[in-house]
Design a protein around this motif. Structure first.
Motif, PDB file in Angstrom:
ATOM      1  N   ALA A   1       0.820  -1.216   0.000  1.00  0.00           N
ATOM      2  CA  ALA A   1       0.000   0.000   0.000  1.00  0.00           C
ATOM      3  C   ALA A   1       0.852   1.265   0.000  1.00  0.00           C
ATOM      4  CB  ALA A   1      -0.937  -0.021   1.210  1.00  0.00           C
ATOM      5  N   GLU A   2       1.934   1.259   0.759  1.00  0.00           N
ATOM      6  CA  GLU A   2       2.778   2.444   0.838  1.00  0.00           C
ATOM      7  C   GLU A   2       3.470   2.720  -0.491  1.00  0.00           C
ATOM      8  OE1 GLU A   2       4.116   5.836   2.348  1.00  0.00           O
ATOM      9  OE2 GLU A   2       2.764   4.451   3.375  1.00  0.00           O
ATOM     10  N   GLU A   3       3.928   1.688  -1.151  1.00  0.00           N
ATOM     11  CA  GLU A   3       4.561   1.853  -2.455  1.00  0.00           C
ATOM     12  C   GLU A   3       3.581   2.386  -3.486  1.00  0.00           C
ATOM     13  OE1 GLU A   3       7.992  -1.633  -2.356  1.00  0.00           O
ATOM     14  OE2 GLU A   3       5.935  -2.141  -2.891  1.00  0.00           O
ATOM     15  N   ARG A   4       2.344   1.926  -3.419  1.00  0.00           N
ATOM     16  CA  ARG A   4       1.334   2.406  -4.368  1.00  0.00           C
ATOM     17  C   ARG A   4       0.989   3.876  -4.096  1.00  0.00           C
ATOM     18  NH1 ARG A   4      -0.983  -1.033  -7.628  1.00  0.00           N
ATOM     19  NH2 ARG A   4      -2.917   0.147  -7.788  1.00  0.00           N
ATOM     20  N   ARG A   5       0.951   4.262  -2.832  1.00  0.00           N
ATOM     21  CA  ARG A   5       0.722   5.673  -2.515  1.00  0.00           C
ATOM     22  C   ARG A   5       1.853   6.536  -3.050  1.00  0.00           C
ATOM     23  NH1 ARG A   5      -1.689   3.647   2.311  1.00  0.00           N
ATOM     24  NH2 ARG A   5       0.339   3.615   3.386  1.00  0.00           N
ATOM     25  N   ALA A   6       3.091   6.057  -2.886  1.00  0.00           N
ATOM     26  CA  ALA A   6       4.244   6.803  -3.391  1.00  0.00           C
ATOM     27  C   ALA A   6       4.198   6.921  -4.912  1.00  0.00           C
ATOM     28  CB  ALA A   6       5.536   6.127  -2.948  1.00  0.00           C
ATOM     29  N   GLU A   7       3.777   5.854  -5.573  1.00  0.00           N
ATOM     30  CA  GLU A   7       3.651   5.875  -7.026  1.00  0.00           C
ATOM     31  C   GLU A   7       2.595   6.878  -7.472  1.00  0.00           C
ATOM     32  OE1 GLU A   7       3.309   2.506 -10.445  1.00  0.00           O
ATOM     33  OE2 GLU A   7       1.628   2.626  -9.046  1.00  0.00           O
ATOM     34  N   ARG A   8       1.457   6.905  -6.789  1.00  0.00           N
ATOM     35  CA  ARG A   8       0.401   7.856  -7.135  1.00  0.00           C
ATOM     36  C   ARG A   8       0.860   9.295  -6.895  1.00  0.00           C
ATOM     37  NH1 ARG A   8      -2.995   3.671  -4.848  1.00  0.00           N
ATOM     38  NH2 ARG A   8      -2.939   4.683  -2.793  1.00  0.00           N
ATOM     39  N   ARG A   9       1.598   9.499  -5.814  1.00  0.00           N
ATOM     40  CA  ARG A   9       2.094  10.843  -5.504  1.00  0.00           C
ATOM     41  C   ARG A   9       3.025  11.333  -6.615  1.00  0.00           C
ATOM     42  NH1 ARG A   9       6.140  13.711  -2.826  1.00  0.00           N
ATOM     43  NH2 ARG A   9       5.360  15.345  -1.414  1.00  0.00           N
ATOM     44  N   LEU A  10       3.910  10.476  -7.064  1.00  0.00           N
ATOM     45  CA  LEU A  10       4.828  10.859  -8.129  1.00  0.00           C
ATOM     46  C   LEU A  10       4.084  11.125  -9.433  1.00  0.00           C
ATOM     47  CD1 LEU A  10       7.713  11.367  -9.024  1.00  0.00           C
ATOM     48  CD2 LEU A  10       7.965   8.916  -9.450  1.00  0.00           C
ATOM     49  N   LYS A  11       3.052  10.348  -9.716  1.00  0.00           N
ATOM     50  CA  LYS A  11       2.241  10.593 -10.912  1.00  0.00           C
ATOM     51  C   LYS A  11       1.597  11.978 -10.849  1.00  0.00           C
ATOM     52  CE  LYS A  11       0.877   5.929 -12.403  1.00  0.00           C
ATOM     53  NZ  LYS A  11      -0.286   5.025 -12.619  1.00  0.00           N
ATOM     54  N   LEU A  12       1.126  12.360  -9.688  1.00  0.00           N
ATOM     55  CA  LEU A  12       0.509  13.676  -9.528  1.00  0.00           C
ATOM     56  C   LEU A  12       1.535  14.794  -9.692  1.00  0.00           C
ATOM     57  CD1 LEU A  12      -1.841  12.829  -6.553  1.00  0.00           C
ATOM     58  CD2 LEU A  12      -2.597  13.629  -8.806  1.00  0.00           C
ATOM     59  N   ILE A  13       2.737  14.590  -9.169  1.00  0.00           N
ATOM     60  CA  ILE A  13       3.790  15.591  -9.327  1.00  0.00           C
ATOM     61  C   ILE A  13       4.165  15.738 -10.798  1.00  0.00           C
ATOM     62  CG2 ILE A  13       6.243  16.025  -8.890  1.00  0.00           C
ATOM     63  CD1 ILE A  13       5.796  14.852  -6.078  1.00  0.00           C
ATOM     64  N   ASP A  14       4.357  14.624 -11.487  1.00  0.00           N
ATOM     65  CA  ASP A  14       4.693  14.677 -12.915  1.00  0.00           C
ATOM     66  C   ASP A  14       3.582  15.344 -13.715  1.00  0.00           C
ATOM     67  OD1 ASP A  14       7.133  13.443 -12.519  1.00  0.00           O
ATOM     68  OD2 ASP A  14       6.389  11.433 -12.985  1.00  0.00           O
ATOM     69  N   ALA A  15       2.335  15.015 -13.382  1.00  0.00           N
ATOM     70  CA  ALA A  15       1.204  15.622 -14.075  1.00  0.00           C
ATOM     71  C   ALA A  15       1.136  17.122 -13.803  1.00  0.00           C
ATOM     72  CB  ALA A  15      -0.095  14.950 -13.648  1.00  0.00           C
ATOM     73  N   ALA A  16       1.411  17.517 -12.564  1.00  0.00           N
ATOM     74  CA  ALA A  16       1.382  18.935 -12.210  1.00  0.00           C
ATOM     75  C   ALA A  16       2.420  19.710 -13.011  1.00  0.00           C
ATOM     76  CB  ALA A  16       1.632  19.106 -10.716  1.00  0.00           C
ATOM     77  N   ILE A  17       3.611  19.160 -13.149  1.00  0.00           N
ATOM     78  CA  ILE A  17       4.652  19.832 -13.921  1.00  0.00           C
ATOM     79  C   ILE A  17       4.191  20.039 -15.362  1.00  0.00           C
ATOM     80  CG2 ILE A  17       6.986  19.576 -14.859  1.00  0.00           C
ATOM     81  CD1 ILE A  17       7.665  18.091 -12.210  1.00  0.00           C
ATOM     82  N   GLU A  18       3.545  19.034 -15.930  1.00  0.00           N
ATOM     83  CA  GLU A  18       3.028  19.149 -17.297  1.00  0.00           C
ATOM     84  C   GLU A  18       1.954  20.222 -17.396  1.00  0.00           C
ATOM     85  OE1 GLU A  18       3.750  17.522 -20.294  1.00  0.00           O
ATOM     86  OE2 GLU A  18       5.570  16.987 -19.200  1.00  0.00           O
ATOM     87  N   VAL A  19       1.011  20.184 -16.467  1.00  0.00           N
ATOM     88  CA  VAL A  19      -0.110  21.129 -16.512  1.00  0.00           C
ATOM     89  C   VAL A  19       0.365  22.549 -16.219  1.00  0.00           C
ATOM     90  CG1 VAL A  19      -2.322  21.757 -15.468  1.00  0.00           C
ATOM     91  CG2 VAL A  19      -1.801  19.355 -15.941  1.00  0.00           C
TER      92      VAL A  19
END
Length: 216
Positions: free
Chosen positions: A15-33
Motif C-alpha cells: 500500500a505504501e509503495e502504491r501511494r508513493a507511485e500515485r504521488r509521483l504521478k501527480l507531481i509529474d502531471a502537475a509539472i506538465e499542466v
C-alpha cells in the motif's frame, strides 16, 4: 498471504509503495499542466485527469494545490541541483571550470525541459510565504553549488556581507535565466553561460574570494 501482514500487496507493491507511485504521478502531471497553463490556471481536476487518478488520490497525498506546487518545485530543483553538483565535481578543483560546468548544466537543462523550467522560474513566485520560504532554501543550495568550498563565504571568515553577495550572485543568474526562458531561448546556451559566469566572477571578486588567481 499471511493475514498478519500489515500492508496488503496488490500488483506486486504494498500500500505504501502504491501511494508513493500515485504521488509521483501527480507531481509529474502537475509539472506538465503548470507548464501548459501555469499554476494559477491549473485545477486539481485537470492535474488528476493528466495523472489518470481520481481526486480522492490527490487529497491522499496533498492537502491543497499549494502543497502540490511545493512538491513539484522540490522535485524539479532537487534533480537539477544533484546534476549541477555532479557536473561541478567532475570538473575538478579548478574554480573557473567548476563554475562553468555547473552553469552549463543549469542552462542546458532549462532549455531541454521547458515545462519544468516554467515551474522552477515562473510558477514559484508570489504565491505565499510558505512557497517563498521553500524558494529561499533552494537559492541557498544553488549558491553552495556555484561557490566552490574553498570560496564559500560561510567558511572564509568574511561574514554576512560576503554571504549576501553570494546570494545576490545567484539572484543574478536566476534573473538571466528567467529572461532567457520567457523569451524562448533567443541566445545559445554557451552565450548565456558566459554572461552568467561574468556576474558570478564580479560577485566573488567583490567578496574577496580568490583561488590561485582563477577568479580574479
Amino acid at each position: 498471504m499471511a493475514s498478519s501482514r500489515k500492508a496488503r500487496l496488490y500488483g506486486g507493491m504494498d500500500a505504501e509503495e502504491r501511494r508513493a507511485e500515485r504521488r509521483l504521478k501527480l507531481i509529474d502531471a502537475a509539472i506538465e499542466v503548470y507548464g501548459e497553463v501555469g499554476y494559477r490556471g491549473a485545477t486539481v481536476k485537470a492535474i488528476c485527469e493528466a495523472a489518470e487518478l481520481t481526486e480522492r488520490y490527490f487529497y491522499e497525498s496533498f492537502t491543497n494545490s499549494e502543497a502540490l506546487l511545493i512538491a513539484a518545485y522540490g522535485h524539479v530543483v532537487g534533480h537539477l541541483h544533484e546534476e549541477m553538483t555532479a557536473a561541478a565535481a567532475a570538473a575538478g578543483d579548478d574554480a573557473e571550470m567548476r563554475l562553468h560546468a555547473a552553469l552549463t548544466l543549469y542552462f542546458t537543462r532549462l532549455k531541454q525541459h521547458p515545462k519544468p523550467a516554467r515551474v522552477f522560474l515562473l510558477e514559484i513566485s508570489g504565491i505565499s510565504p510558505a512557497v517563498d520560504a521553500v524558494k529561499l532554501d533552494a537559492l541557498r543550495v544553488f549558491s553552495d553549488i556555484l561557490v566552490p568550498p574553498a570560496l564559500d563565504p560561510k567558511r572564509s571568515g568574511k561574514g554576512a556581507a560576503a554571504s549576501l553577495l553570494s546570494v545576490g550572485m545567484v539572484g543574478a543568474v536566476i534573473s538571466i535565466a528567467l529572461r532567457w526562458v520567457s523569451k524562448q531561448y533567443p541566445q545559445a546556451v554557451e552565450e548565456v553561460v558566459a554572461i552568467a559566469a561574468s556576474f558570478c566572477r564580479v560577485a566573488l571578486t567583490e567578496a574577496g574570494h580568490r583561488e590561485d588567481g582563477h577568479l580574479s
